[in-house]
Write an enzyme that holds these catalytic residues in place. Sequence first.
Site, PDB file in Angstrom:
ATOM      1  N   LYS A   1     -11.983  -1.796   8.010  1.00 54.04           N
ATOM      2  CA  LYS A   1     -11.236  -2.688   8.905  1.00 54.04           C
ATOM      3  C   LYS A   1     -11.743  -2.548  10.349  1.00 54.04           C
ATOM      4  O   LYS A   1     -12.223  -3.491  10.941  1.00 54.04           O
ATOM      5  CB  LYS A   1      -9.746  -2.369   8.874  1.00 54.04           C
ATOM      6  CG  LYS A   1      -9.174  -2.061   7.515  1.00 54.04           C
ATOM      7  CD  LYS A   1      -8.986  -3.282   6.655  1.00 54.04           C
ATOM      8  CE  LYS A   1      -8.176  -2.924   5.413  1.00 54.04           C
ATOM      9  NZ  LYS A   1      -7.966  -4.053   4.515  1.00 54.04           N
TER      10      LYS A   1
ATOM     11  N   ASP B   1      -1.235   6.640   6.542  1.00 53.48           N
ATOM     12  CA  ASP B   1      -2.364   5.798   6.149  1.00 53.48           C
ATOM     13  C   ASP B   1      -2.582   4.812   7.287  1.00 53.48           C
ATOM     14  O   ASP B   1      -1.779   3.912   7.505  1.00 53.48           O
ATOM     15  CB  ASP B   1      -2.018   5.066   4.846  1.00 53.48           C
ATOM     16  CG  ASP B   1      -3.089   4.066   4.422  1.00 53.48           C
ATOM     17  OD1 ASP B   1      -4.106   3.915   5.127  1.00 53.48           O
ATOM     18  OD2 ASP B   1      -2.892   3.420   3.369  1.00 53.48           O
TER      19      ASP B   1
ATOM     20  N   TRP C   1       0.827  -1.203   0.000  1.00 50.85           N
ATOM     21  CA  TRP C   1       0.000   0.000   0.000  1.00 50.85           C
ATOM     22  C   TRP C   1       0.860   1.251   0.000  1.00 50.85           C
ATOM     23  O   TRP C   1       0.499   2.260  -0.630  1.00 50.85           O
ATOM     24  CB  TRP C   1      -0.964  -0.018   1.181  1.00 50.85           C
ATOM     25  CG  TRP C   1      -1.862  -1.215   1.105  1.00 50.85           C
ATOM     26  CD1 TRP C   1      -1.885  -2.304   1.934  1.00 50.85           C
ATOM     27  CD2 TRP C   1      -2.847  -1.481   0.086  1.00 50.85           C
ATOM     28  NE1 TRP C   1      -2.810  -3.214   1.506  1.00 50.85           N
ATOM     29  CE2 TRP C   1      -3.417  -2.745   0.379  1.00 50.85           C
ATOM     30  CE3 TRP C   1      -3.302  -0.784  -1.031  1.00 50.85           C
ATOM     31  CZ2 TRP C   1      -4.418  -3.313  -0.411  1.00 50.85           C
ATOM     32  CZ3 TRP C   1      -4.291  -1.351  -1.825  1.00 50.85           C
ATOM     33  CH2 TRP C   1      -4.842  -2.591  -1.509  1.00 50.85           C
TER      34      TRP C   1
END
Length: 360
Positions: free
Chosen positions: A196, A172, A102
């Site tokens: 999440k 992030d 990511w």
Amino acid sequence: MKAVYNFNAGPSALPKEVLERAQQELTNFSNTGMSVMELSHRSKEYESVHQEAIDHLKELLNIPDNYQILLLQGGASLQFAMIPLQLLIKGKIGNYILTGSWSEKALKEAKLIGETFIGGSAKENQYRSIPDLQSLQYNETDAYVHITSNNTIFGTQWHKFPTITHAPLIADMSSDILSRSLNVNQFGIIYAGAQKNLGPSGVTVAIVREDLLEADVSHVPTMLQYKTHASSNSLYNTPPSFSIYMLNQVLRWVKEQGGVETIENRNEAKAKLIYDAIDESNGFYRGHAEEEARSNMNITFNLPSEEDNKAFLAEAKELGFVGLNGHRSVGGCRASAYNAVPVEACEKLRDFMKAFQRKS
């Protein structure tokens, strides 16, 4: 119906209490005779949900008054572009610390917009670790320094964040926000997709320090400007109202549990159950992450052979364990023990891992 233990990496488990509350209110929210999905986003009933979610986030994460809380769309992937669009001006450098797929994707987007630099990387050891803080490199002209706080694919996590003063630190936190205590003042921007720990997919939270809203964004499309959403309390256009409703329900649940500190202690205990099964297996289970970098959210491991991995995953599925397959890019096994995964599920997984080893 047999018991199901949801270890999906995302979208992931939601608290049962939240789902039941949403079920009760689904067709008649707040005595309106309508679902929250049917309400106008300009109605007082919806605006109360919207504002309550923002207020709960501020309270639970101790967000200072000089930060704006934005409820956006597009997931963390859109933030990969929004951040450099706001801040990566000519003469400045976007500094990226690589700890997994990511962060690589965030860097890729920034390269389309301006000059970038890799200030640290764990790629050379297959992302088994987090770069040492002392090894990180910076530039006087850094527009920002970007990290990914938890790495879902490789199962690593920052347990201490870099302290920098020459540029904003941007994180992030899609896969570990609200899972542990946090000093928001260390960061210029924190962003997180909801799917999440915060709720279902569809809403993205961005926590933006107000001075960063002053950047010249005259070249940026209106919807991609943070100040557009900050000036309208994230109601510039129709928001993902049901996702925000669910976000608010999850935040209420976290408060009912005792807050982030209680959740953090529970998460540490949950992860320890599974890591102990790995560490006590005499090498039968092999964790991917180095011990000091292990994630409490995503526990990644392999068995002695690919055939063993397949047999383990097949039997686990029969017993009601869901989502234990590793990411398609790396294979193996992964247990994602996000906030809503109960302790019982981790106990059951530990017991299954020990039983599978004994008979192998």
